[in-house]
Design an enzyme around this catalytic site. Structure first.
Site, PDB file in Angstrom:
ATOM      1  CG  ASP A 157      -1.882   7.795   0.632  1.00 41.14           C
ATOM      2  OD1 ASP A 157      -0.428   8.090   0.011  1.00 41.14           O
ATOM      3  OD2 ASP A 157      -2.795   7.267  -0.055  1.00 41.14           O
ATOM      4  CG  ASP A 182      -1.567   1.301   1.964  1.00 41.16           C
ATOM      5  OD1 ASP A 182      -2.093   0.947   0.751  1.00 41.16           O
ATOM      6  OD2 ASP A 182      -1.485   1.945   2.675  1.00 41.16           O
TER       7      ASP A 182
END
Length: 352
Positions: free
Chosen positions: A90, A88
């Protein structure tokens, strides 16, 4: 549940003895050597300290040490040619806190240069964001809401006349930063020819610009799976390419949308592994900051997966669910150094 500590066997006896002190010293005085090595947290009855006696922000939580060790051995035996990293973006690759403030997301940092449309997008956020995390909305209904939110937001970006120059300016003035150790992780994986798939419900062009401005170099092994913009010759956004990716559908079913990083000239430098070959890599190191990120590998028929979760905030409330979901959990916005150490181990020759 009461968590107890088991020091890693790679920490020397001096530091193992330190763990047994009843009053752990101020965390600011703990040498990096200690912080970079693993400290095991589990529910077994080891004769060590209770978690509440130590500074929990410096700990790594491991639910099942034996299972993790088996996975590490299996992945090392198979070699780096069978490994891929799924991450991922953020609050996983990037820091949760930056300069004492909540770090911005790749979507949240964007300023269109049009205050009216920035305000409209903020209004959408304030309406839909609570719905995204609502425990009472069924998944099917929530998925439709997320599609609605992302679709409206993308429409505002086009209608408001977003330009690529605005993206560059937004990134330059943003409060976003990578975790310490991320660049070293990328360098290690590039050296070992291990592909890195960055999944994000944000905007691929912004993520690439963040990498360009904050890292200042190109990695041939990185691909981004996110919403892709299409700009006209004047640099104005005119459409989005491919399937819409939102917070509830980012997984390897979207691999066909993966795009490699571009070099400084805008071209693709060097050979890039095709998506079919990536799917043949059946060992996965997955990095995320939310239990939902575990779904990023749903489209892959993997043999072994080591999942690493970053629990950045609300530790006491979420620790139990993260402990059950991830193989390893880093607490309180920790750096990436432990993952660098783990990746190096996974890519090393098995001597056992």
């Amino acid at each position: 549940m009461s968590y107890r500590l088991l020091s890693s066997n790679i920490i020397n006896t001096e530091w193992s003895a330190l763990l047994k002190l009843q009053n752990f010293p101020n965390s600011n005085h703990i040498p990096n050597f200690f912080l970079l090595n693993r400290v095991r947290c589990c529910s077994n009855n080891y004769n060590n300290l209770e978690m509440e006696d130590l500074d929990p922000t410096k700990l790594i939580v491991i639910n099942d040490q034996r299972s993790l060790d088996r996975k590490i051995s299996a992945i090392r035996n198979a070699g780096p040619s069978k490994l891929q990293v799924i991450a991922d973006f953020d609050a996983t690759l990037t820091r949760y806190w930056v300069n004492g403030l909540r770090g911005q997301s790749s979507h949240g940092l964007l300023k269109q240069g049009n205050p009216e449309y920035d305000a409209k997008r903020q209004a959408l956020f304030e309406y839909y964001h609570p719905l995204e995390f609502s425990p009472v909305i069924p998944l099917e209904e929530k998925t439709k809401l997320m599609e609605e939110w992302w679709g409206k937001t993308h429409g505002l970006l086009i209608e408001g006349g977003l330009t690529y120059d605005a993206i560059k300016s937004s990134v330059a003035n943003s409060n976003i930063a990578f975790r310490d150790g991320v660049v070293e992780l990328f360098e290690l994986l590039e050296e070992k020819d291990v592909p890195v798939l960055i999944f994000s419900a944000g905007l691929a062009d912004i993520i690439e610009e963040v990498l360009r401005q904050k890292v200042h170099r190109y990695f041939k092994n990185i691909k981004i799976i996110s919403n892709q913009m299409v700009f006209d010759d004047s640099g104005r956004l005119v459409s989005f390419k491919g399937k819409l990716i939102h917070s509830l559908n980012k997984n390897e079913h979207a691999l066909d949308m993966a795009t490699p990083l571009h070099d400084q000239t805008g071209g693709i430098d060097g050979a890039v592994a095709d998506n079919a070959s990536v799917k043949q890599r059946t060992n996965v190191l997955l990095l995320g900051d939310h239990t939902g990120d575990l779904g990023m590998s749903d489209g892959l028929n993997y043999e072994n997966r080591i999942s690493v979760g970053f629990l950045n905030d609300n530790i006491e409330k979420n620790l139990e669910s993260y402990r059950k979901a991830f193989d390893i959990v880093y607490l309180d916005d920790r750096p990436m150094w432990g993952v660098v150490d783990l990746a190096a181990e996974l890519c090393s020759k098995f001597d056992g």
